[in-house]
Design a protein around this motif. Structure first.
Motif, PDB file in Angstrom:
ATOM      1  N   GLY A 192       0.773  -1.238   0.000  1.00 15.60           N
ATOM      2  CA  GLY A 192       0.000   0.000   0.000  1.00 15.60           C
ATOM      3  C   GLY A 192       0.798   1.279   0.000  1.00 15.60           C
ATOM      4  N   GLY A 193       2.111   1.188   0.082  1.00 14.78           N
ATOM      5  CA  GLY A 193       2.903   2.412   0.039  1.00 14.78           C
ATOM      6  C   GLY A 193       2.915   3.024  -1.347  1.00 14.78           C
ATOM      7  N   GLY A 194       3.495   4.218  -1.442  1.00 13.51           N
ATOM      8  CA  GLY A 194       3.584   4.872  -2.734  1.00 13.51           C
ATOM      9  C   GLY A 194       3.803   6.358  -2.599  1.00 13.51           C
ATOM     10  N   LEU A 195       3.595   7.050  -3.720  1.00 20.52           N
ATOM     11  CA  LEU A 195       3.773   8.500  -3.787  1.00 20.52           C
ATOM     12  C   LEU A 195       2.419   9.182  -3.786  1.00 20.52           C
ATOM     13  N   VAL A 196       2.265  10.190  -2.942  1.00 22.23           N
ATOM     14  CA  VAL A 196       1.008  10.919  -2.845  1.00 22.23           C
ATOM     15  C   VAL A 196       1.306  12.388  -2.583  1.00 22.23           C
ATOM     16  N   GLN A 197       0.428  13.246  -3.041  1.00 19.91           N
ATOM     17  CA  GLN A 197       0.594  14.669  -2.782  1.00 19.91           C
ATOM     18  C   GLN A 197       0.139  15.011  -1.366  1.00 19.91           C
TER      19      GLN A 197
ATOM     20  N   LEU B  14       7.641   2.029   1.395  1.00 14.86           N
ATOM     21  CA  LEU B  14       7.974   3.443   1.330  1.00 14.86           C
ATOM     22  C   LEU B  14       6.742   4.290   1.057  1.00 14.86           C
ATOM     23  N   VAL B  15       6.594   5.320   1.873  1.00  6.74           N
ATOM     24  CA  VAL B  15       5.555   6.323   1.659  1.00  6.74           C
ATOM     25  C   VAL B  15       6.245   7.661   1.403  1.00  6.74           C
TER      26      VAL B  15
ATOM     27  N   ALA C  65       8.450   8.454   4.837  1.00  5.00           N
ATOM     28  CA  ALA C  65       9.266   7.502   5.594  1.00  5.00           C
ATOM     29  C   ALA C  65       9.042   6.098   5.043  1.00  5.00           C
ATOM     30  N   VAL C  66       9.880   5.190   5.502  1.00  2.00           N
ATOM     31  CA  VAL C  66       9.600   3.772   5.299  1.00  2.00           C
ATOM     32  C   VAL C  66       8.755   3.319   6.483  1.00  2.00           C
ATOM     33  N   TYR C  67       7.627   2.722   6.195  1.00  5.56           N
ATOM     34  CA  TYR C  67       6.705   2.263   7.227  1.00  5.56           C
ATOM     35  C   TYR C  67       6.866   0.753   7.414  1.00  5.56           C
TER      36      TYR C  67
ATOM     37  N   GLY D  25       0.997  -3.363  14.762  1.00  4.84           N
ATOM     38  CA  GLY D  25       1.026  -1.920  14.553  1.00  4.84           C
ATOM     39  C   GLY D  25       2.045  -1.517  13.522  1.00  4.84           C
ATOM     40  N   TRP D  26       2.388  -0.236  13.575  1.00  2.00           N
ATOM     41  CA  TRP D  26       3.264   0.353  12.570  1.00  2.00           C
ATOM     42  C   TRP D  26       4.296   1.265  13.207  1.00  2.00           C
ATOM     43  N   TYR D  27       5.502   1.166  12.699  1.00  2.00           N
ATOM     44  CA  TYR D  27       6.561   2.111  12.982  1.00  2.00           C
ATOM     45  C   TYR D  27       6.968   2.757  11.660  1.00  2.00           C
ATOM     46  N   ARG D  28       7.711   3.833  11.747  1.00  2.00           N
ATOM     47  CA  ARG D  28       8.249   4.440  10.534  1.00  2.00           C
ATOM     48  C   ARG D  28       9.641   4.993  10.795  1.00  2.00           C
ATOM     49  N   GLN D  29      10.395   5.074   9.711  1.00  2.00           N
ATOM     50  CA  GLN D  29      11.741   5.618   9.803  1.00  2.00           C
ATOM     51  C   GLN D  29      11.985   6.541   8.621  1.00  2.00           C
TER      52      GLN D  29
END
Length: 119
Positions: A8-13, A114-115, A91-93, A35-39
């Motif tokens: 589900g990650g990607g590029l978004v405005q 990657l988001v 970040a990378v989620y 859950g989720w972490y991000r870096q």
């Protein structure tokens, strides 16, 4: 072992939305929390959201009111609905679970998705 696969990650405005999914698979395990972490680049990994069995979601202050964490226990899947995205959310989620397998509680991580939020 417990395997976690994110999608589900990607590029978004900025101002847009994305939905992340993470499915856990393996044998002889039971999940205690997901859950989720991000870096972000150059930063430490940080908690985004966590949902333990029978509990209410916990959120980082920076995402409260914008992100929603939910689980489908029948599918061993956790979701992260991200609305009103900001460039700082780039970040990378990583999906995260605490699971008990063969009587041992362990932590498992996905490989990350990657988001990227453009301004």
């Amino acid at each position: 072992q417990v395997q976690l696969v994110e999608s589900g990650g990607g590029l978004v405005q900025a101002g847009g939305s994305l939905r992340l999914s993470c499915a856990a698979s393996g044998s002889s395990f039971s999940i205690n929390a997901m859950g989720w972490y991000r870096q972000a680049p150059g930063k430490q990994r940080e908690l985004v959201a966590m949902l333990a069995n029978g509990g209410s979601p916990l959120y980082a202050d920076s995402v409260k009111g914008r992100f929603t964490c939910s689980r489908d226990n029948a599918k061993n899947t956790v979701y992260l609905q991200m609305n009103s995205l900001k460039p700082d959310d780039t970040a990378v989620y990583f999906c995260y679970t605490q699971a008990t397998r063969l009587g041992i509680l362990s932590v498992y991580w996905g490989k990350g998705t990657l988001v990227t939020v453009s301004s």
